[in-house]
Design an enzyme around this catalytic site. Structure first.
Site, PDB file in Angstrom:
ATOM      1  N   ASP A  67      35.210 -67.747  17.954  1.00 35.06           N
ATOM      2  CA  ASP A  67      34.779 -68.970  18.607  1.00 35.06           C
ATOM      3  C   ASP A  67      35.993 -69.665  19.212  1.00 35.06           C
ATOM      4  O   ASP A  67      37.066 -69.711  18.592  1.00 35.06           O
ATOM      5  CB  ASP A  67      34.100 -69.879  17.571  1.00 35.06           C
ATOM      6  N   GLU A 107      34.915 -65.514  22.511  1.00 34.62           N
ATOM      7  CA  GLU A 107      34.270 -66.542  23.311  1.00 34.62           C
ATOM      8  C   GLU A 107      35.435 -67.165  24.084  1.00 34.62           C
ATOM      9  O   GLU A 107      36.204 -67.951  23.526  1.00 34.62           O
ATOM     10  CB  GLU A 107      33.584 -67.587  22.440  1.00 34.62           C
TER      11      GLU A 107
END
Length: 340
Positions: A67, A107
């Site tokens: 993330d 990401e």
């Protein structure tokens, strides 16, 4: 003063976290969560690598999605940390993944603007969530307006991934865990935002609303059967995603049209809204089945007209997944085979 951060703060805050120079207690951050690990610090880097190795060797995890991945590639330049695709931590993570046969997926954006959006700018070896692909395909299915960029993303986004090892480094997604389901995206909830989600009641809400970006609802215009149009939009997304060069990523339940009744950020919802209801498969009216708990599903898809009492979109997804897995033209590791 009250400390809002835990983790390594009490051990050695200035070693583990990025701090704003000259401001005591102020954490420099691009996470949107208040703090960045100081990933260019050798001690922090070793902690990250040791942690990954433990989860691979001892826990059997064979892949990671990072993330806000630019955070781990930020190195200090002056009074801030700037993303570098050649950052030691990023390169060492890839080396570890290669040694232990584990996938590393980014990401590839964080909250800094400008400088936070790094899709296509991670080194070879990384896979990346392709946010550009998502936006282009949503726009195309929603409006029907074709442009060259859409074709480029279906072809594998050569402009961004040619130097990263090939189209298989592009993780092609249309929805993700913290947004709409594919069925809800196809049902015209595209304008749903904070106000809509806050007004939802249990078990399908409330939520903080999350991202309100959705597909334009042009596919619903001038339709004689709105529910059939929504089912078709869902299949259009599936077909394009599986025919696209790259690695498709789907959200749990999208294979059989799971709905959250339009909730586009159910991160704190543990209820029938986010559970997989496999009773939706063996029926031609998937959104009319009982939830197994409180509430009812919004019946956006109506009843399929295919033969047999079965979810037509599930059968279509099953067919397209098989085609994607077994058709060599859809699984090239370079751009030599052209799409016409």
């Amino acid at each position: 003063n009250t400390a809002e951060l835990t983790f390594m703060r009490g051990l050695d805050c200035s070693e583990y976290y990025c701090l704003t120079p000259g401001t005591v207690g102020d954490h420099w951050q691009t996470t949107g969560c208040g703090n960045n690990l100081q990933c260019d610090n050798p001690m922090v880097r070793q902690m990250i690598l040791d942690s990954l190795a433990y989860w691979i060797d001892e826990m059997g995890v064979d892949g990671y999605r990072f993330d806000l991945a630019p955070v781990i590639g930020r190195e200090k330049v002056g009074n801030e940390w700037v993303y570098s695709k050649s950052a030691t931590t990023i390169l060492n993570i890839i080396k570890l993944g290669e040694e232990k046969d584990a996938e590393m997926i980014a990401e590839a954006w964080d909250c800094q603007y400008p400088g936070g959006y790094q899709v296509g700018n991670f080194p070879e070896g990384w896979g990346e969530w392709n946010g550009r692909y998502r936006d282009a395909i949503r726009s195309y299915v929603g409006t029907g307006n074709w442009n060259e960029s859409v074709g480029g993303y279906i072809y594998g986004d050569e402009a961004n991934f040619k130097d990263q090892g090939g189209p298989h480094k592009s993780v092609n997604f249309i929805v993700a865990h913290d947004g709409f389901t594919l069925a809800d995206l196809s049902s015209g909830y595209g304008i749903a935002g904070n106000d809509y989600n806050k007004s939802m009641t249990w078990p399908f809400g409330p939520s903080d609303g999350g991202n309100s970006d959705g597909a334009p609802s042009g596919f619903l215009a001038n339709t004689t059967d709105e529910k059939a149009s929504k089912r078709q939009a869902n299949r259009n997304y599936i077909a394009i995603q599986m025919m696209s060069r790259g690695v498709p990523m789907i959200v749990w339940g999208d294979e059989f049209s799971r709905t959250q009744n339009g909730n586009n950020n159910p991160y704190n919802i543990d209820s029938v809204a986010t559970w997989s209801n496999y009773n939706m498969i063996n029926t031609s009216s998937p959104h009319l089945v009982a939830t197994g708990g409180d509430g009812e599903y919004h019946n956006n898809f109506g009843t399929f007209t295919n033969a047999g009492d079965v979810n037509g979109n599930f059968m279509f997804m099953k067919y397209m997944l098989n085609l994607k897995a077994n058709e060599p033209a859809l699984n090239q590791t370079n751009y030599d085979v052209e799409y016409a």
